[in-house]
Design a protein around this motif. Sequence first.
Motif, PDB file in Angstrom:
ATOM      1  N   GLU A 221       0.844  -1.180   0.000  1.00 35.11           N
ATOM      2  CA  GLU A 221       0.000   0.000   0.000  1.00 35.11           C
ATOM      3  C   GLU A 221       0.889   1.244   0.000  1.00 35.11           C
ATOM      4  O   GLU A 221       1.719   1.424  -0.865  1.00 35.11           O
ATOM      5  CB  GLU A 221      -0.988  -0.047   1.173  1.00 35.11           C
ATOM      6  N   SER A 222       0.784   2.121   1.020  1.00 34.64           N
ATOM      7  CA  SER A 222       1.571   3.361   1.021  1.00 34.64           C
ATOM      8  C   SER A 222       2.880   3.225   1.784  1.00 34.64           C
ATOM      9  O   SER A 222       3.637   4.186   1.900  1.00 34.64           O
ATOM     10  CB  SER A 222       0.753   4.506   1.635  1.00 34.64           C
ATOM     11  N   HIS A 223       3.177   2.026   2.312  1.00 33.70           N
ATOM     12  CA  HIS A 223       4.379   1.823   3.118  1.00 33.70           C
ATOM     13  C   HIS A 223       5.489   1.232   2.254  1.00 33.70           C
ATOM     14  O   HIS A 223       5.267   0.282   1.498  1.00 33.70           O
ATOM     15  CB  HIS A 223       4.086   0.905   4.306  1.00 33.70           C
ATOM     16  N   THR A 224       6.679   1.788   2.369  1.00 32.42           N
ATOM     17  CA  THR A 224       7.811   1.306   1.586  1.00 32.42           C
ATOM     18  C   THR A 224       9.011   1.034   2.483  1.00 32.42           C
ATOM     19  O   THR A 224       9.238   1.739   3.464  1.00 32.42           O
ATOM     20  CB  THR A 224       8.219   2.322   0.499  1.00 32.42           C
ATOM     21  N   VAL A 225       9.742   0.002   2.129  1.00 29.38           N
ATOM     22  CA  VAL A 225      10.998  -0.335   2.792  1.00 29.38           C
ATOM     23  C   VAL A 225      12.012  -0.646   1.706  1.00 29.38           C
ATOM     24  O   VAL A 225      11.718  -1.376   0.752  1.00 29.38           O
ATOM     25  CB  VAL A 225      10.848  -1.555   3.728  1.00 29.38           C
ATOM     26  N   ALA A 226      13.204  -0.089   1.807  1.00 30.55           N
ATOM     27  CA  ALA A 226      14.282  -0.364   0.857  1.00 30.55           C
ATOM     28  C   ALA A 226      15.519  -0.815   1.622  1.00 30.55           C
ATOM     29  O   ALA A 226      15.880  -0.204   2.636  1.00 30.55           O
ATOM     30  CB  ALA A 226      14.610   0.872   0.026  1.00 30.55           C
ATOM     31  N   ILE A 227      16.129  -1.890   1.164  1.00 26.16           N
ATOM     32  CA  ILE A 227      17.352  -2.400   1.772  1.00 26.16           C
ATOM     33  C   ILE A 227      18.405  -2.530   0.687  1.00 26.16           C
ATOM     34  O   ILE A 227      18.195  -3.235  -0.306  1.00 26.16           O
ATOM     35  CB  ILE A 227      17.140  -3.769   2.434  1.00 26.16           C
ATOM     36  N   ASP A 228      19.508  -1.841   0.838  1.00 26.93           N
ATOM     37  CA  ASP A 228      20.647  -1.965  -0.069  1.00 26.93           C
ATOM     38  C   ASP A 228      21.720  -2.790   0.631  1.00 26.93           C
ATOM     39  O   ASP A 228      22.304  -2.345   1.623  1.00 26.93           O
ATOM     40  CB  ASP A 228      21.211  -0.593  -0.448  1.00 26.93           C
ATOM     41  N   LEU A 229      21.943  -3.998   0.125  1.00 24.59           N
ATOM     42  CA  LEU A 229      22.901  -4.917   0.724  1.00 24.59           C
ATOM     43  C   LEU A 229      24.191  -4.929  -0.077  1.00 24.59           C
ATOM     44  O   LEU A 229      24.170  -5.002  -1.307  1.00 24.59           O
ATOM     45  CB  LEU A 229      22.329  -6.339   0.751  1.00 24.59           C
ATOM     46  N   SER A 230      25.299  -4.861   0.612  1.00 23.70           N
ATOM     47  CA  SER A 230      26.615  -4.994  -0.005  1.00 23.70           C
ATOM     48  C   SER A 230      27.313  -6.180   0.633  1.00 23.70           C
ATOM     49  O   SER A 230      27.694  -6.125   1.805  1.00 23.70           O
ATOM     50  CB  SER A 230      27.433  -3.709   0.202  1.00 23.70           C
TER      51      SER A 230
END
Length: 254
Positions: A221-230
């Motif tokens: 819906e309107s909730h976002t999560v972003a994970i950038d893994l190195s």
Amino acid sequence: MRPLLLCCMALLVFACKPKKDLIKTGGATDITSLSKKRLLDSISENQSDFKTLNIKAKANLDISSKSYDVGMNLRIRKNEAIWVSVSMFGIEGARALITPDSIKVLNRLQSTYTVKPFSFIYNYANKQVNFQTLQSILVGNCVQEFISPSSTINTNGSGINLAGMLQDLAYSTDLNTRFKVTQTKITDDAASQELKVDYNDYSPEGALFFPHTVQIHSGVESHTVAIDLSYNRVIINEPVDLPFSVPQRFTTVN
């Protein structure tokens, strides 16, 4: 503490000796001349195969425009368990143990313990998402159910696209000419859920050709999560411990 737990939960929400007549990982080919069956077989044969993985990673977590830098340790026993430790400023804040049957989470800063059946994630994700889906996403493999004659497959000079439906779950996966995944997108329009994962910086790790940058973007819906893994260290097929004991002082919470 909240970002550490969300990091574990975001991962929840959302391996190879080629045959002689297939294209080996690490070598490109003119994929436009290959039949659909041969393309699907080549994708299967170039999946990263392993018994265990031990991965050290740095992660940037973005939740509704708030950013956090964390450390992460991933240990995987193929098709059996995924162990995740998340730390901030060198202090472990959360630990999770995920199996095909259950999800266990330790919140060390609040001294709490949570255990749920794996089906708990269906509150956040489509029921077509299973343990193997999560495992494939973390290691850069094509989700096995997508490698199907029912998928629509298109090629051009730069790569391959697999697309189709699993019941009400729409998927689209891009692969390069080495048959390695560069992007996976999974969408459930009815539930307003979308997961997009991008893979970059492939390099040899033992017998595997492994991505070292994984970018996970999840929207509900309107909730976002972003994970950038190195991934800065990848150890393959060495014994791994999956320590997960619950101290007596911890309180079990729902």
